[in-house]
Design an enzyme around this catalytic site. Structure first.
Site, PDB file in Angstrom:
ATOM      1  N   TRP A   7       3.489 -20.610  20.645  1.00 21.29           N
ATOM      2  CA  TRP A   7       3.997 -19.255  20.360  1.00 21.29           C
ATOM      3  C   TRP A   7       4.377 -18.554  21.654  1.00 21.29           C
ATOM      4  O   TRP A   7       5.405 -17.884  21.737  1.00 21.29           O
ATOM      5  CB  TRP A   7       2.971 -18.434  19.581  1.00 21.29           C
ATOM      6  CG  TRP A   7       2.721 -18.981  18.210  1.00 21.29           C
ATOM      7  CD1 TRP A   7       1.526 -19.444  17.718  1.00 21.29           C
ATOM      8  CD2 TRP A   7       3.674 -19.139  17.142  1.00 21.29           C
ATOM      9  NE1 TRP A   7       1.694 -19.883  16.425  1.00 21.29           N
ATOM     10  CE2 TRP A   7       2.982 -19.711  16.050  1.00 21.29           C
ATOM     11  CE3 TRP A   7       5.033 -18.864  17.014  1.00 21.29           C
ATOM     12  CZ2 TRP A   7       3.619 -20.001  14.833  1.00 21.29           C
ATOM     13  CZ3 TRP A   7       5.669 -19.162  15.813  1.00 21.29           C
ATOM     14  CH2 TRP A   7       4.957 -19.717  14.746  1.00 21.29           C
ATOM     15  N   ASP A  64       0.874 -10.480  22.137  1.00 21.97           N
ATOM     16  CA  ASP A  64       0.991 -10.999  20.774  1.00 21.97           C
ATOM     17  C   ASP A  64      -0.439 -11.204  20.271  1.00 21.97           C
ATOM     18  O   ASP A  64      -1.154 -12.069  20.766  1.00 21.97           O
ATOM     19  CB  ASP A  64       1.769 -12.323  20.803  1.00 21.97           C
ATOM     20  CG  ASP A  64       1.833 -13.017  19.437  1.00 21.97           C
ATOM     21  OD1 ASP A  64       1.209 -12.539  18.478  1.00 21.97           O
ATOM     22  OD2 ASP A  64       2.527 -14.056  19.351  1.00 21.97           O
ATOM     23  N   LYS A 111      -2.200 -13.328   9.260  1.00 17.28           N
ATOM     24  CA  LYS A 111      -3.407 -14.023   9.682  1.00 17.28           C
ATOM     25  C   LYS A 111      -4.658 -13.204   9.369  1.00 17.28           C
ATOM     26  O   LYS A 111      -5.673 -13.759   8.998  1.00 17.28           O
ATOM     27  CB  LYS A 111      -3.365 -14.316  11.186  1.00 17.28           C
ATOM     28  CG  LYS A 111      -2.053 -14.917  11.679  1.00 17.28           C
ATOM     29  CD  LYS A 111      -1.928 -16.393  11.411  1.00 17.28           C
ATOM     30  CE  LYS A 111      -0.520 -16.955  11.593  1.00 17.28           C
ATOM     31  NZ  LYS A 111       0.158 -16.669  12.838  1.00 17.28           N
TER      32      LYS A 111
HETATM   33  C1  LIG Z   1       1.634 -17.117  13.390  1.00 14.37           C
HETATM   34  C2  LIG Z   1       1.929 -16.660  14.758  1.00 14.37           C
HETATM   35  C3  LIG Z   1       3.211 -16.236  15.152  1.00 14.37           C
HETATM   36  C4  LIG Z   1       4.420 -16.309  14.242  1.00 14.37           C
HETATM   37  O1  LIG Z   1       4.470 -15.251  13.405  1.00 14.37           O
HETATM   38  P1  LIG Z   1       5.722 -15.067  12.404  1.00 14.37           P
HETATM   39  O2  LIG Z   1       5.320 -13.812  11.699  1.00 14.37           O
HETATM   40  O3  LIG Z   1       5.751 -16.275  11.517  1.00 14.37           O
HETATM   41  O4  LIG Z   1       6.948 -14.923  13.200  1.00 14.37           O
HETATM   42  C5  LIG Z   1       3.375 -15.772  16.445  1.00 14.37           C
HETATM   43  N1  LIG Z   1       2.351 -15.717  17.311  1.00 14.37           N
HETATM   44  C6  LIG Z   1       1.112 -16.143  16.975  1.00 14.37           C
HETATM   45  C7  LIG Z   1       0.013 -16.057  17.983  1.00 14.37           C
HETATM   46  C8  LIG Z   1       0.860 -16.619  15.694  1.00 14.37           C
HETATM   47  O5  LIG Z   1      -0.370 -17.022  15.363  1.00 14.37           O
END
Ligand SMILES: *Cc1c(COP(=O)(O)O)cnc(C)c1O
Length: 356
Positions: free
Chosen positions: A99, A166, A190
């Site tokens: 990511w 993030d 999540k």
């Molecule tokens: C799941 C995840 C993403 C992707 O998220 P989307 O909403 O599918 O774009 C990005 N960063 C992390 C750390 C993730 O766990």
């Protein structure tokens, strides 16, 4: 048989959220209409949006000067919005996983990108330390929890330039000092809501410094000015987020949740360490995620990998197959995961050890 949901995302949500959404899908706030068919400008939905933003701020102690936005597009759209809105010439990224790599890739479209450190050399099984963040970069981007590799930056780092994080997979899992960040963002799927809504916490003073033209939908100021109602927000996921936030508050808030999360993670890491069949992929305890616990078979027992997966699945352990890039196993034990499910997984690990 009871199913224990260890999926990495979309993933387990509190029963409170599922029940609340199920009710609102049939009859939203006493309107006699479904939450899916009510105007987002109705007073009932405006109250949902206001309450969700207020509770989000309350639970994370978001200081003044910050806005909480609920947008579409997933965390992946934030990979673009962050550099587009913040980067004048140069940005800095810490590469701790796929990511993080994807986030960094988008920044290249807007200027110079410095990768301050990377843990790619060991398949991202540690958090790099002792790196230098260039003081002339416009921001420094980190991924606090690396969902695929099971590493986590559990402390709010000190940074002289605006810090962007993030937090898709560890938001609300532990207390965070929001004042140390310029932007915190993540997909909700999540730890908060079904897929479809993306949260962004943004400090207003970092905006308005770039010269480029920004499309309205990708400009944070558009959404700040309109209170996340510039266009139709993802109403159902926002409603679900409000349910989860309410549940979290009833559980005692983020600090109480953190204690439960530590306890659950410790139980599982202890068993992985004790069990002769398994070993954790992240060696340094300080770097171990409390949300995504990754482990593999010990070399001697490598051929039992598929057998354990089948054994555990047959006992109701859902979603413990490791990400295809890592192999082995991953148990995602987000806020909504009860301790009982972690204990059930441990029982299965012990049974399998006994049989082998
Ligand atoms: C799941 C995840 C993403 C992707 O998220 P989307 O909403 O599918 O774009 C990005 N960063 C992390 C750390 C993730 O766990």
């Amino acid at each position: 048989m009871k199913k224990h949901n260890f999926y990495a995302g979309p993933s387990i949500l509190p029963q409170y959220t599922i029940d609340g959404v199920a009710e609102a899908v049939k009859n939203f706030a006493g309107t006699g209409l479904s939450v899916m068919e009510v105007s987002h400008r109705s007073k009932e939905f405006i109250a949902v949006m206001d309450d969700a933003q207020a509770l989000f701020k309350e639970l994370l102690n978001v200081p003044g000067g910050y806005h909480v936005l609920f947008l579409g597009g997933g965390a992946s759209t934030q990979f673009t919005m962050v550099p587009m809105n913040l980067m004048q010439k140069k940005s800095a990224y810490l590469n701790t996983g796929s990511w993080a790599t994807k986030a960094q890739k988008e920044a290249h479209l807007y200027g110079e990108v410095i990768e301050v450190a990377s843990s790619k050399d060991r398949l991202f099984n540690y958090i790099p330390k002792g790196y230098e963040v260039p003081s002339d970069a416009d921001y420094f981007h980190i991924t606090t929890n690396n969902t695929i590799y099971g590493t986590e930056i559990k402390e709010d780092i000190d940074c002289r330039i605006p810090l962007v994080a993030d937090m898709s997979s560890d938001i609300f899992s532990r207390p965070v000092d929001v004042s140390k960040y310029a932007i915190i963002y993540g997909g909700a799927q999540k730890n908060l809501a079904p897929a479809g809504v993306t949260f962004v916490i943004v400090r207003e003073d970092v905006l308005g410094k770039v010269d480029r033209s920004i499309p309205s939908m990708l400009d944070y100021r558009t959404h700040i000015d309109k209170g996340s109602m510039f266009n139709t927000p993802p109403v159902l996921p926002v409603y679900a987020a409000l349910q989860t936030l309410t549940w979290l508050k009833n559980q005692g808030g983020v600090a109480a949740m953190y204690n439960k999360n530590i306890e659950k993670a410790q139980l599982l890491y202890d068993e992985i360490g004790r069990n002769k069949l398994f070993k954790a992929t992240v060696e340094d305890e300080a770097d171990r995620s409390i949300m995504n616990i990754c482990w593999v078979m010990n070399e001697t027992y490598a051929e039992l990998e598929k057998e354990f997966l089948d054994f555990a699945t047959a006992k109701g352990m859902i979603g413990i197959k490791g990400h295809r890039s890592v192999g082995g196993f991953r148990a995602s034990i987000y806020n909504a995961m009860p301790k009982e499910s972690v204990e059930a997984l441990i029982t299965v690990m012990r049974e399998f050890e006994k049989n082998n």
